[in-house]
Motif scaffolding. Sequence first.
Motif, PDB file in Angstrom:
ATOM      1  N   GLY A  48      64.668  78.376  95.156  1.00  0.00           N
ATOM      2  CA  GLY A  48      65.050  78.415  96.556  1.00  0.00           C
ATOM      3  C   GLY A  48      65.929  77.244  96.965  1.00  0.00           C
ATOM      4  N   CYS A  49      66.454  76.512  95.975  1.00  0.00           N
ATOM      5  CA  CYS A  49      67.357  75.395  96.259  1.00  0.00           C
ATOM      6  C   CYS A  49      68.479  75.379  95.231  1.00  0.00           C
ATOM      7  N   VAL A  50      69.449  74.510  95.457  1.00  0.00           N
ATOM      8  CA  VAL A  50      70.651  74.484  94.632  1.00  0.00           C
ATOM      9  C   VAL A  50      70.376  74.039  93.202  1.00  0.00           C
ATOM     10  N   GLY A  51      69.641  72.985  92.989  1.00  0.00           N
ATOM     11  CA  GLY A  51      69.384  72.492  91.630  1.00  0.00           C
ATOM     12  C   GLY A  51      70.573  71.727  91.080  1.00  0.00           C
ATOM     13  N   THR A  52      70.883  71.931  89.814  1.00  0.00           N
ATOM     14  CA  THR A  52      71.985  71.251  89.145  1.00  0.00           C
ATOM     15  C   THR A  52      73.310  71.916  89.507  1.00  0.00           C
ATOM     16  N   ILE A  53      74.336  71.095  89.766  1.00  0.00           N
ATOM     17  CA  ILE A  53      75.656  71.610  90.106  1.00  0.00           C
ATOM     18  C   ILE A  53      76.611  71.261  88.971  1.00  0.00           C
ATOM     19  N   LEU A  54      77.304  72.286  88.450  1.00  0.00           N
ATOM     20  CA  LEU A  54      78.257  72.098  87.367  1.00  0.00           C
ATOM     21  C   LEU A  54      79.641  72.562  87.792  1.00  0.00           C
ATOM     22  N   HIS A  55      80.653  71.973  87.175  1.00  0.00           N
ATOM     23  CA  HIS A  55      82.044  72.382  87.391  1.00  0.00           C
ATOM     24  C   HIS A  55      82.607  72.760  86.032  1.00  0.00           C
ATOM     25  N   ALA A  56      83.185  73.947  85.921  1.00  0.00           N
ATOM     26  CA  ALA A  56      83.749  74.424  84.658  1.00  0.00           C
ATOM     27  C   ALA A  56      85.184  74.867  84.892  1.00  0.00           C
ATOM     28  N   ARG A  57      86.045  74.528  83.927  1.00  0.00           N
ATOM     29  CA  ARG A  57      87.440  74.946  84.072  1.00  0.00           C
ATOM     30  C   ARG A  57      88.090  75.142  82.715  1.00  0.00           C
ATOM     31  N   LYS A  58      89.159  75.896  82.757  1.00  0.00           N
ATOM     32  CA  LYS A  58      89.975  76.152  81.574  1.00  0.00           C
ATOM     33  C   LYS A  58      91.104  75.133  81.567  1.00  0.00           C
ATOM     34  N   GLU A  59      91.312  74.509  80.410  1.00  0.00           N
ATOM     35  CA  GLU A  59      92.406  73.557  80.259  1.00  0.00           C
ATOM     36  C   GLU A  59      93.382  74.147  79.260  1.00  0.00           C
ATOM     37  N   VAL A  72      78.661  68.112  84.582  1.00  0.00           N
ATOM     38  CA  VAL A  72      77.588  68.115  85.576  1.00  0.00           C
ATOM     39  C   VAL A  72      78.042  67.227  86.727  1.00  0.00           C
ATOM     40  N   ILE A  73      78.101  67.810  87.909  1.00  0.00           N
ATOM     41  CA  ILE A  73      78.487  67.057  89.105  1.00  0.00           C
ATOM     42  C   ILE A  73      77.269  66.352  89.693  1.00  0.00           C
ATOM     43  N   PHE A  74      76.141  67.078  89.706  1.00  0.00           N
ATOM     44  CA  PHE A  74      74.931  66.556  90.327  1.00  0.00           C
ATOM     45  C   PHE A  74      73.733  67.217  89.666  1.00  0.00           C
ATOM     46  N   GLY A  75      72.724  66.444  89.309  1.00  0.00           N
ATOM     47  CA  GLY A  75      71.504  67.037  88.765  1.00  0.00           C
ATOM     48  C   GLY A  75      71.250  66.655  87.325  1.00  0.00           C
ATOM     49  N   LYS A  76      70.592  67.562  86.595  1.00  0.00           N
ATOM     50  CA  LYS A  76      70.137  67.302  85.229  1.00  0.00           C
ATOM     51  C   LYS A  76      71.307  67.184  84.262  1.00  0.00           C
ATOM     52  N   ARG A  77      71.513  66.000  83.733  1.00  0.00           N
ATOM     53  CA  ARG A  77      72.599  65.766  82.783  1.00  0.00           C
ATOM     54  C   ARG A  77      72.133  65.912  81.341  1.00  0.00           C
ATOM     55  N   VAL A 103      82.438  76.738  90.066  1.00  0.00           N
ATOM     56  CA  VAL A 103      81.363  75.843  90.481  1.00  0.00           C
ATOM     57  C   VAL A 103      80.088  76.647  90.312  1.00  0.00           C
ATOM     58  N   LEU A 104      79.132  76.073  89.590  1.00  0.00           N
ATOM     59  CA  LEU A 104      77.900  76.766  89.234  1.00  0.00           C
ATOM     60  C   LEU A 104      76.721  75.929  89.696  1.00  0.00           C
TER      61      LEU A 104
END
Length: 129
Positions: A48-59, A72-77, A103-104
């Motif tokens: 019921g909450c956001v948890g870990t926030i990840l950013h993924a992209r194609k280079e 990992v932007i925020f949370g469990k690294r 953004v996940l």
Amino acid sequence: MNTTSTSTLTTHFPVGHKKTSVVIKENKTDVIVCRYDDYFMVMVTQLGCVGTILHARKEEGILVDPTFSVSVIFGKRDEPLLVAFGRQLIEHISFCGSSRPLVLTVGLKDHSPGTLKEIISVVLENRLW
């Protein structure tokens, strides 16, 4: 997978999105997939909450095949399965022809490979790319 799916699609302002709820390993799992002009957002929660926030992209490189980065932007690294989860989703988005980043957000009680595999399946069933 035990599914109690209530999938809906909303394409009007402000953001086109799909949301669904399923039961995975006895945990109610909410999944929301959003399509913004410049990126996709996938929110998955059993808490019921956001948890870990990840950013993924194609280079993209000029002379090499594309690579994919997930941070990992925020949370469990210290959760390599969450990074692998993000990588699988951004690869799928890319192979479907989109270059938008992802953004996940992941708030799970169960981080097992089986749970993540079932969540990927649910996300792909409700994709907007």
